[in-house]
Scaffold this motif. Sequence first.
Motif, PDB file in Angstrom:
ATOM      1  N   THR A  79      38.876  37.178  53.309  1.00 19.30           N
ATOM      2  CA  THR A  79      39.102  35.749  53.039  1.00 19.30           C
ATOM      3  C   THR A  79      38.446  35.347  51.729  1.00 19.30           C
ATOM      4  O   THR A  79      39.024  34.605  50.927  1.00 19.30           O
ATOM      5  CB  THR A  79      38.552  34.864  54.172  1.00 19.30           C
ATOM      6  N   ILE A  80      37.245  35.851  51.519  1.00 14.58           N
ATOM      7  CA  ILE A  80      36.527  35.517  50.288  1.00 14.58           C
ATOM      8  C   ILE A  80      37.242  36.138  49.093  1.00 14.58           C
ATOM      9  O   ILE A  80      37.399  35.510  48.041  1.00 14.58           O
ATOM     10  CB  ILE A  80      35.053  35.943  50.433  1.00 14.58           C
ATOM     11  N   THR A  82      40.418  36.785  48.974  1.00 12.80           N
ATOM     12  CA  THR A  82      41.681  36.060  48.781  1.00 12.80           C
ATOM     13  C   THR A  82      41.452  34.804  47.944  1.00 12.80           C
ATOM     14  O   THR A  82      42.204  34.505  47.009  1.00 12.80           O
ATOM     15  CB  THR A  82      42.295  35.695  50.150  1.00 12.80           C
ATOM     16  N   GLY A  83      40.398  34.062  48.293  1.00 17.87           N
ATOM     17  CA  GLY A  83      40.089  32.846  47.533  1.00 17.87           C
ATOM     18  C   GLY A  83      39.704  33.158  46.103  1.00 17.87           C
ATOM     19  O   GLY A  83      40.135  32.486  45.157  1.00 17.87           O
ATOM     20  N   LEU A  84      38.900  34.205  45.932  1.00 18.90           N
ATOM     21  CA  LEU A  84      38.456  34.571  44.588  1.00 18.90           C
ATOM     22  C   LEU A  84      39.644  34.989  43.727  1.00 18.90           C
ATOM     23  O   LEU A  84      39.790  34.541  42.583  1.00 18.90           O
ATOM     24  CB  LEU A  84      37.428  35.708  44.653  1.00 18.90           C
ATOM     25  N   ALA A  86      42.803  34.263  44.143  1.00 19.80           N
ATOM     26  CA  ALA A  86      43.720  33.147  43.899  1.00 19.80           C
ATOM     27  C   ALA A  86      43.157  32.221  42.819  1.00 19.80           C
ATOM     28  O   ALA A  86      43.902  31.686  41.994  1.00 19.80           O
ATOM     29  CB  ALA A  86      43.948  32.366  45.191  1.00 19.80           C
ATOM     30  N   ALA A  87      41.832  32.057  42.844  1.00 18.69           N
ATOM     31  CA  ALA A  87      41.211  31.178  41.846  1.00 18.69           C
ATOM     32  C   ALA A  87      41.079  31.883  40.501  1.00 18.69           C
ATOM     33  O   ALA A  87      41.137  31.251  39.451  1.00 18.69           O
ATOM     34  CB  ALA A  87      39.833  30.719  42.334  1.00 18.69           C
ATOM     35  N   HIS A 306      50.224  37.570  45.552  1.00 13.59           N
ATOM     36  CA  HIS A 306      49.868  36.218  45.997  1.00 13.59           C
ATOM     37  C   HIS A 306      49.431  35.351  44.823  1.00 13.59           C
ATOM     38  O   HIS A 306      49.920  34.242  44.642  1.00 13.59           O
ATOM     39  CB  HIS A 306      48.729  36.349  47.020  1.00 13.59           C
TER      40      HIS A 306
END
Lengths: 339, 622
Positions: A79-80, A82-84, A86-87, A306
């Motif tokens: 999850t971390i 994925t966020g990293l 994406a950002a 993604h």
Amino acid sequence: MTAETLPVLTRKDFVSDQEVRWCPGCGDYSILAQTQKTMPDFGVPREKIVFISGIGCSGRLPYYMATYGFHTIHGRAPTIATGLKAARPDLMVWVITGDGDALSIGGNHVIHAMRRNVDIRLIMFNNQIYGLTKGQASPTSEIGKKTKSTPQGTVDRPIVPLSVALTAEATFVARSVDTDTAHMQETLLAAGHHRGSAFVEVLQNCVIFNDDTFAPFTAKDVREDRMLVLRHGEPLVFGKERDKGIRLDGLRPVVVELGKEWSVADLLVHDETAADPTLAYILSRLTYPDFPVPVGVLRRVQAPTHDALIEAQMAEALAKRGPGDLGKLLLAGETWTVS
Amino acid sequence: MTTQSTAEPRPQVQELDRVTIRFAGDSGDGMQLTGTQFTRTTAAFGNDIATLPDFPAEIRAPAGSLPGVSGFQISFSSNDIHTPGDAPDVLVAMNPAALRTNLADLPPGGALIVNADAFTANNLQKAGYAENPLSDGSLKDWNLFEIPISTLNARALDGLAMTSKQVDLTKNFFALGLMFWLYERSMEPTLRWIEEKFSSKPVIAEANARALKAGYAFGETTEIFHTHYRVKRASLPPGTYRNVTGNEATALGLVAAAQLAGRQMFLASYPITPASDILHQLSTYKHFGVKTFQAEDEIAAIGAAIGAAYGGSMGLTSTSGPGIALKTEAMGLAVMVELPLVVIDVQRAGPSTGMPTKVEQSDLLQLMHGRNGDAPIAIVAPATPAECFDYAIEAWRIALRYMTPVAYLSDGFLATGSEPWKVPSVADLPSIAVEGWTDRETFRPYRRDPETLARPWAVPGTPGLEHRIGGLEKADLSGNISYDPENHHRMTQLRHQKIANIANDIPDLQVYGPSRGDLLILGWGSTYGAIRSAVERLQAEGHAVAHAHLRHLNPFPRNTGEVLGAYRRVLMPEVNMGQLRLLIRARYLVDAVGLNKVRGKPYRIAEIEEAARLLLTEGAAQ
């Protein structure tokens, strides 16, 4: 900075100043060493590489990499990551996890990171046991396994990590073994160069709580007969004498001896790029002792990542609406003025 | 013009300071839309307003049933008002179930407008009426207007190519038109809305417009209503206004915060009532550089937000109470790695799934203490829907400046309630920008700013600052893993002190009313309006009563203890069993008295007034 001006990095550049603290003889040492060795090959500056881990023995790996690293919480590393990603699409993100971290507490996140084709390389150390908590059954422990938490043997059927990754739509799925350093390097390199969700299972020996669990097929003297090294475009041949192979009888894989009834031409030819994952799934089901254990790349297909899809929507919104004007946004809708 | 009495009697016009209307009907009757349209028109007209939607969690409970009743209350006034009104002056009941569930709130003498067509044997039975209340005399205490709304509306739409079911769906606009006439509102904003909304469906547009006009004309031409009413514009401070719900203001505040900080915002969220609208709204702001991500679960949502924060973005997650419970462990990680993070909790009634669409303030202690270890975070809580804008920015100011997770506590009443918002000028908003760390010579992952105790934000991609962080205890400065007892003690104190220091950087607690006196009513969050109104009434009677409202719940403003000590009694109304009171009593050793109601509804002014009077009487007897 162009490729010409990039400093050439070596393994040493990826070794951090932290003392490595796994048990002597742990398979993790080998995985760490191969990881450090393969890093220079990607041509990515150290500061652009991030290792993110969950909880378990594997979770310590980021501390030993001289890159950016984040040791997170149990099961949540995807999850971390994925966020990293994406950002920050510019970063190369690796996830380091274990069988309990990835497939028990974090199973949901692995599935979703894979199906989204998040551009991460997830390396799952599979030792079929909980090591850090001192020896309980894991989701990949074989049924009947006697552990501290299952004194009469576990009644839970094991999960097959490669099958999970394939059905979760991972675009890169591979397996390697801690003891085969050359193969592991080759596998990590392939994963590192892939764009999209890469799932790599490394069969890893836990010397303390599950020693030699893979030895029946990974030991030097038997491995050629009991393991199947997958090569793209090549028929599924194995054995010390290269005298055995896998053919399909309908959708059923069968081990055949070459030279009599069957020849190489009858064997299944490995195609890691097949759009349909069915053959890869069939390979993922091959288990010892009925079959040789496949290692190598089962699947490698291209699909939009993604982060790329998110960036495309960002660009589309910007093109359509122009850069956001906060003043206008605040005054949108019905307004009235009091003077 | 107050009366128009000529040969032909015309309805009289009566001027009122304030009117409260409740629209109630089946959840398929479009009551929320009706209420929203009345609100937009009324806000744009220039009244002060406050609204309270009240709807079931079921998307479509069985038609005509009691659980399927949906309501929308709006109070509007020519004065400054703080609440959607204790009790409606007018109840519009579209069916028997709506009448049954809402009648108790309508004071005797109040106007009761019912759709007589809906009082069929079947509907009466679903609502549990043995006799038809329209004919059994049980409504004699109210000013009853029986109007065959469905029939009249169908007649108005005669000739349109629509099924009778489609026709029936427009009857809410007949009721709306009638209310527009009754309160002298213009139909124009709604007609414009209809035109835009149904631009591709001309028949539907025509039907809704006809329904609206028919309702208006019915009021004008029939003699059922002897009076219609005028509520003049409120004298609000000069400026440009718009109507906002709390969720809208929160989303706008978040976008503003991203612009003011000059960073990419990354919202990761999982759908949950009543917070989802924040995700919906922010997902339309991509051209502001706002990225949104609908995660696979609540934990993944906060995980992704932390990942984005680690990468230098403004990582954000939004949820309600059950989601907070799931995010708890990850919030602890954010405390440990000291990254900026905003966690939005639009509170709802709990425990467990509770009552998802109903208001409660019962997550305060969960956010204050609900983590393993000593894991302090900052907490802010807006008091009104419009204030949600300011506190979204304030949450980010604190998160960025102190490198800490900040909880932002809204609730179901703030989220869906609305009020006029004086739109600020962008130039007047504060800058909340912070610099990332780049200097490799002086870099230590846990070196702290001497004033704020914030650690450097050294994001991946910065050459020479490669370092490792994680949930294991950190050695001071280096951030390496440490099991040293003295180090853990020191780091725990530092994390505590960092949050405590925020008190030096927030405004004092303001008091409305006398600075010393008999009674202080201390509140937080959406109880603001009811408390303020109650205090105004008591002050008007000469009581030495004051109101203070906390927006910073951790840490508290520095003068909080001083304020509490200046009154003989302290009353704390909360929509929970006394969570802030527990904190206040523990921290300041003040014998604060609780007023605690958890009925899924906001306080009425009278409830607070009554509790205050009781304390004032006790005080006088001593």
